[in-house]
Scaffold this motif. Structure first.
Motif, PDB file in Angstrom:
ATOM      1  N   GLN A   1       0.821  -1.214   0.000  1.00  0.00           N
ATOM      2  CA  GLN A   1       0.000   0.000   0.000  1.00  0.00           C
ATOM      3  C   GLN A   1       0.856   1.266   0.000  1.00  0.00           C
ATOM      4  O   GLN A   1       1.953   1.280   0.528  1.00  0.00           O
ATOM      5  CB  GLN A   1      -0.940   0.001   1.204  1.00  0.00           C
TER       6      GLN A   1
ATOM      7  N   ARG B   1       2.733  -7.839  12.162  1.00  0.00           N
ATOM      8  CA  ARG B   1       1.399  -7.312  11.861  1.00  0.00           C
ATOM      9  C   ARG B   1       0.386  -8.452  11.879  1.00  0.00           C
ATOM     10  O   ARG B   1       0.732  -9.601  11.613  1.00  0.00           O
ATOM     11  CB  ARG B   1       1.489  -6.685  10.465  1.00  0.00           C
TER      12      ARG B   1
ATOM     13  N   CYS C   1      -5.342  -1.765   4.684  1.00  0.00           N
ATOM     14  CA  CYS C   1      -6.352  -2.235   5.634  1.00  0.00           C
ATOM     15  C   CYS C   1      -6.222  -1.447   6.916  1.00  0.00           C
ATOM     16  O   CYS C   1      -7.182  -0.967   7.492  1.00  0.00           O
ATOM     17  CB  CYS C   1      -6.057  -3.677   6.037  1.00  0.00           C
ATOM     18  N   ALA C   2      -4.994  -1.361   7.398  1.00  0.00           N
ATOM     19  CA  ALA C   2      -4.773  -0.753   8.704  1.00  0.00           C
ATOM     20  C   ALA C   2      -3.453   0.003   8.743  1.00  0.00           C
ATOM     21  O   ALA C   2      -3.092   0.524   9.780  1.00  0.00           O
ATOM     22  CB  ALA C   2      -4.761  -1.855   9.765  1.00  0.00           C
TER      23      ALA C   2
ATOM     24  N   GLY D   1      -0.319  -3.044  -4.106  1.00  0.00           N
ATOM     25  CA  GLY D   1      -1.213  -3.885  -3.311  1.00  0.00           C
ATOM     26  C   GLY D   1      -2.360  -3.039  -2.826  1.00  0.00           C
ATOM     27  O   GLY D   1      -2.129  -2.004  -2.205  1.00  0.00           O
TER      28      GLY D   1
ATOM     29  N   VAL E   1      -2.775  -8.651   9.975  1.00  0.00           N
ATOM     30  CA  VAL E   1      -3.731  -8.096   9.001  1.00  0.00           C
ATOM     31  C   VAL E   1      -3.928  -9.127   7.889  1.00  0.00           C
ATOM     32  O   VAL E   1      -3.068  -9.275   7.028  1.00  0.00           O
ATOM     33  CB  VAL E   1      -3.205  -6.762   8.415  1.00  0.00           C
TER      34      VAL E   1
ATOM     35  N   PHE F   1      -6.131  -9.712   5.187  1.00  0.00           N
ATOM     36  CA  PHE F   1      -7.038  -9.640   4.023  1.00  0.00           C
ATOM     37  C   PHE F   1      -8.037 -10.797   4.207  1.00  0.00           C
ATOM     38  O   PHE F   1      -8.562 -10.979   5.273  1.00  0.00           O
ATOM     39  CB  PHE F   1      -6.392  -9.878   2.665  1.00  0.00           C
TER      40      PHE F   1
ATOM     41  N   TRP G   1      -8.771  -1.121  -1.439  1.00  0.00           N
ATOM     42  CA  TRP G   1      -9.137  -0.161  -0.400  1.00  0.00           C
ATOM     43  C   TRP G   1      -8.235   1.054  -0.455  1.00  0.00           C
ATOM     44  O   TRP G   1      -7.296   1.204   0.310  1.00  0.00           O
ATOM     45  CB  TRP G   1      -9.157  -0.794   0.982  1.00  0.00           C
TER      46      TRP G   1
HETATM   47  C1  8X3 Z   1      -2.671  -4.629   3.782  1.00  0.00           C
HETATM   48  C2  8X3 Z   1      -2.031  -3.859   2.742  1.00  0.00           C
HETATM   49  O1  8X3 Z   1      -0.247  -3.779   1.070  1.00  0.00           O
HETATM   50  O2  8X3 Z   1       0.465  -3.646   3.371  1.00  0.00           O
HETATM   51  O3  8X3 Z   1      -3.656  -3.841   4.245  1.00  0.00           O
HETATM   52  O4  8X3 Z   1      -0.259  -5.722   2.530  1.00  0.00           O
HETATM   53  S1  8X3 Z   1      -0.435  -4.274   2.426  1.00  0.00           S
END
Ligand code: 8X3
Length: 808
Positions: A171, A656, A446-447, A289, A658, A660, A352
């Motif tokens: 991201q 992390r 995401c976060a 991403g 996170v 998805f 997102w």
């Molecule tokens: C996850 C985004 O691109 O850091 O929210 O994996 S990334």
């Protein structure tokens, strides 16, 4: 078809109706033009080639103006569409064109003509040249076998999953403010001035700086040319338009697209259009991403808003209309993953491009303003899953803001997600940011967060299936899914472990072994990427890239802070499995290790009593120290690993949580687990509790999260937390106020992220049974919301099985 004519949002509703529920199509133009240009530029510097490809695309790609739209700029066909990036994963193209239209997760249509272009013009050029192939070649055998099927690297093992082969960057957020301030004319002029100052005899200036600067000039020309082509099209359409209202709109589009992003905008409308041209052209540049995010829109658009309101040039209603034109444009571009792994990780056409609101100013004051509230209002009133609205919260966030955030959450579409300044800002400071940079962060994934002129890390990260590590501890390095292969460590026959401590040590050894391979993957990824990717447009907006004459994909850029990650996937599943083994096998001795393994081998068929015993052992998410202390130790082990080894990689590779939607495909390779989970079903998501395990209410979920974190490590990063509430528990004014205090508690506990699904289980069951009646039902997944009916049955069931809290 459900009606979407919403009072006050008529235009946005009409645009939405034109594409809603449409099956997306693949547009091959970007890939064809990119490939054509790359054939011509072989041997030149990569960044220069990339800029020439963008120029070629800008000249030749079809430009569109959608009916009713006030904001223009698309990367492909009208309606919902996705585009291809063969430089990344072109080796999947041949299978993709066969499988994409029929695959279970996020299918796409493709015309016969476009399939022909792929087979004849695109795919052959990239054979042997894609990043994915280079990565598979670079991995040592031991790492390869836990990454891909060594016989067929197109197939992921879903154990230690790299994500670099299905996105060229993680991201990102641009410094849009720079473009608004000086326009691409200004950016080009700066580059030309630098070229003039180069030393004509210097090899570095000739070989490194000059191609970089020429690339900046080329992309500046490219984006302006592309924008101006919209201006010409709008003028032509205006000449032919019989409706005077639309004719005037088209004339305005023509005027604005002739001006921005070349020059600084003069109005709110021009600022919004300038930002969108940059956003959209970024998508033509590379596959980031989850798409480039929009940054702090309520901040950088605010001066234009204030000025236009003061001059009486715009009303709040018109501001909302323009923003919703952008939201609609966003929603039509889908982040297409042609690799099956990418598809499985991003179900529901996930993307997102976060819009951040609220938070603090660079000086540390509260930043909410009128635009913040208009964006929240639009989210409440206009039923669309884009953009992903992210609300920054801090201890001094005004009551009105929290109230409106809570009211928006109560609408039930999962927006906004909450990001906590009280956790994020100190961590950014600890990584070396200044206060101004840290206070000014923007939500990017995401976060995740970015400081647009300070972050320089782009390598996509590893997703690690630690539930597989539990299985390997129980099967001496093997997994039921991959019979006969030693994939993990041979930690010994678990029946020979005489104590919980020995069992836990064996698990921790497996966990460390997984981390080892994840970091080896990253070593290869970091070193390979700049040979395969360049992003001159993104680099043109980044202060440090410009200062160092380096593309943003270069592994190290002086002055940069490299924020990378690895993911702990299946956290709740692992904690609960370990807690169950500790309690049921070792402490209470209700069953033997042998009986446990037998029950797991048979997926609990005929062993329901054992399954119940295990499922009722202490579990994470209940503010119970028995489970939470195990959770904390797992977290610390992972943090220690990265404290030791990320230095060697030269980056911050932070821990992390996170997922998805990776917890679904990861679950599909893991046999039954000791927490009573049936074989091949989804793992727990993010830092949330396992399905149905959290029985003490949502505050206990927050407290477990708090007690399992190691606040003394700066190597920690985002933890994604999903909470599902029934609509009745936040009903009315009283419900909103309860939600506000819940949010304050979460912020006080310094948890990173929080998002809600406010929905009844029955509604989800009804939607599964009668999808046609529920086409517009939005649900929260990871850092995004999606239409429930766009999800695979597995993911639908995953959502249904999450605990529904009936009181807060
Ligand atoms: C996850 C985004 O691109 O850091 O929210 O994996 S990334």
């Amino acid at each position: 078809e459900q009606t979407v004519t919403i009072p006050g949002h008529e235009r946005a509703g009409r645009i939405l109706r034109s594409f809603q529920n449409q099956r997306p199509k693949i547009d091959v133009e970007r890939a064809r033009l990119f490939t054509e240009s790359f054939r011509q530029s072989e041997g030149e510097a990569l960044i220069l080639r990339w800029s020439k490809a963008l120029l070629h695309i800008a000249k030749h790609i079809t430009v569109y103006i959608d009916e009713d739209q006030l904001i223009v700029g698309r990367g492909g066909y009208t309606g919902r569409y996705g585009i291809l990036y063969p430089e990344l994963d072109g080796d999947y193209l041949d299978t993709a064109i066969r499988e994409l239209p029929s695959r279970g997760q996020s299918p796409f249509d493709l015309t016969d003509e476009d399939a022909r272009v792929i087979v004849n013009e695109i795919s052959p050029y990239w054979k042997g040249k894609t990043f994915h192939e280079a990565l598979a070649d670079a991995l040592p055998a031991d790492t390869l076998k836990v990454t891909y099927d060594p016989e067929d690297p197109l197939k992921s093992r879903f154990i230690i999953n790299e994500t670099a082969s299905f996105r060229s960057s993680i991201q990102w957020v641009h410094d849009y403010e720079k473009v608004l301030r000086i326009g691409y004319k200004g950016i080009k002029e700066e580059a030309l001035r630098e070229i003039d100052q180069l030393d004509p005899y210097s090899p570095v200036d000739n070989m490194e700086k000059l191609p970089f600067l020429q690339a900046i000039v080329n992309v500046s020309d490219a984006i302006v040319l592309w924008a101006n082509r919209h201006s010409e099209l709008a003028s032509r359409q205006a000449d032919e338009e019989s409706n005077p209202v639309r004719q005037a709109e088209l004339r305005k589009i023509a005027e604005i697209s002739a001006r921005v992003p070349e020059y600084p905008p003069r109005s709110f409308h021009e600022a919004v259009q300038s930002q969108w041209f940059v956003q959209m052209f970024s998508r033509l540049e590379q596959k980031t991403g989850t798409v480039i995010s929009n940054g702090r829109m309520d901040q950088y658009l605010y001066p234009y808003y204030q000025q236009d309101i003061k001059l009486g040039h715009i009303t709040d209603q018109e501001v909302i209309e323009l923003l919703e034109c952008v939201w609609n444009a966003m929603a039509q571009f889908l982040d297409l993953y042609i690799s099956p792994t990418g598809g499985a990780f991003n179900e529901g056409y996930a993307h997102w491009e976060a819009v951040t609101v609220g938070g603090q100013t660079p000086g540390g004051l509260d930043a909410t303003n009128e635009l913040t509230y208009l964006m929240l209002q639009s989210k409440r009133e206009f039923p669309l899953n884009y953009p992903d609205l992210a609300a920054r919260i801090h201890t001094r966030s005004p009551e009105r803001y929290l109230y409106e955030v809570a009211e928006t959450i109560k609408e039930g579409s999962g927006f906004p997600k909450l990001i906590n300044d009280e956790e994020v800002v100190p961590l950014l400071l600890a990584k070396g940011a200044t206060f101004e940079e840290a206070y000014d962060y923007a939500v990017s994934g995401c976060a995740e967060c970015r400081m647009p002129n300070r972050d320089t890390y782009t390598s996509p990260c590893a997703y690690i299936n630690f539930a597989a590590a539990i299985e390997m501890t129980l099967r001496n390095g093997q997994m039921q899914r991959y019979p006969g292969e030693i994939l993990g460590l041979e930690t010994g026959d678990p029946q020979s472990f005489g104590s919980w401590e020995l069992f836990f040590d064996a698990y921790k050894a497996q966990q460390k072994h997984f981390l080892k391979h994840a970091f080896i993957q990253q070593h290869a990824i970091i070193r390979l990427r700049s040979r395969h990717f360049a992003a001159p447009l993104s680099s043109s907006m980044h202060k440090l890239c410009l200062q160092n004459f380096k593309d943003i994909h270069e592994p190290h850029i002086e002055g940069g802070i490299d924020l990378g990650y690895f993911e702990f996937i299946g956290y709740g599943t692992v904690i609960d499995s370990l807690a169950a083994i500790k309690k049921v096998v070792y402490e209470d001795k209700r069953i033997t290790m042998g009986q446990l393994i037998e029950a797991l081998d048979r997926d609990f068929e005929g062993y329901e009593a054992i399954r119940q015993l295990l499922a009722h052992a202490p579990s994470y998410g209940n503010n119970d120290d028995y489970a939470d202390s195990i959770a904390k130790e797992l977290d610390e082990e992972a943090l220690k690993f990265t404290r030791n080894y990320s230095k060697q990689l030269g980056v911050n590779l932070d821990l992390r949580y996170v997922p998805f939607t990776s917890h679904v495909p990861f679950g599909k390779v893991v046999a039954a687990t000791p927490n009573g989970r049936k074989a091949y079903t989804p793992l727990a998501d993010g830092s949330s509790a396992s399905h149905g395990a959290d029985k003490n209410g949502p505050t206990a979920v927050l407290l477990s999260n708090f007690y399992s974190k190691n606040y003394n490590y700066r190597e920690r990063a985002a933890r994604l937390l999903n909470i599902k509430l029934t609509p009745s528990c936040v009903d009315g004014e009283e419900g909103t106020l309860k939600l506000v205090s819940f949010i304050r508690t979460w912020s006080d506990l310094r948890l990173w992220h929080l998002q809600f699904n406010i929905i009844n289980r029955q509604t989800l069951l009804d939607a599964q049974r009668e999808p046609e009646q529920y086409r517009n039902l939005l649900v929260r997944i990871a850092g995004y919301s999606a239409y429930f009916t766009d999800l695979s049955e597995d993911l639908q069931n995953d959502l249904i099985r999450r605990t529904e809290h009936t009181a807060i």
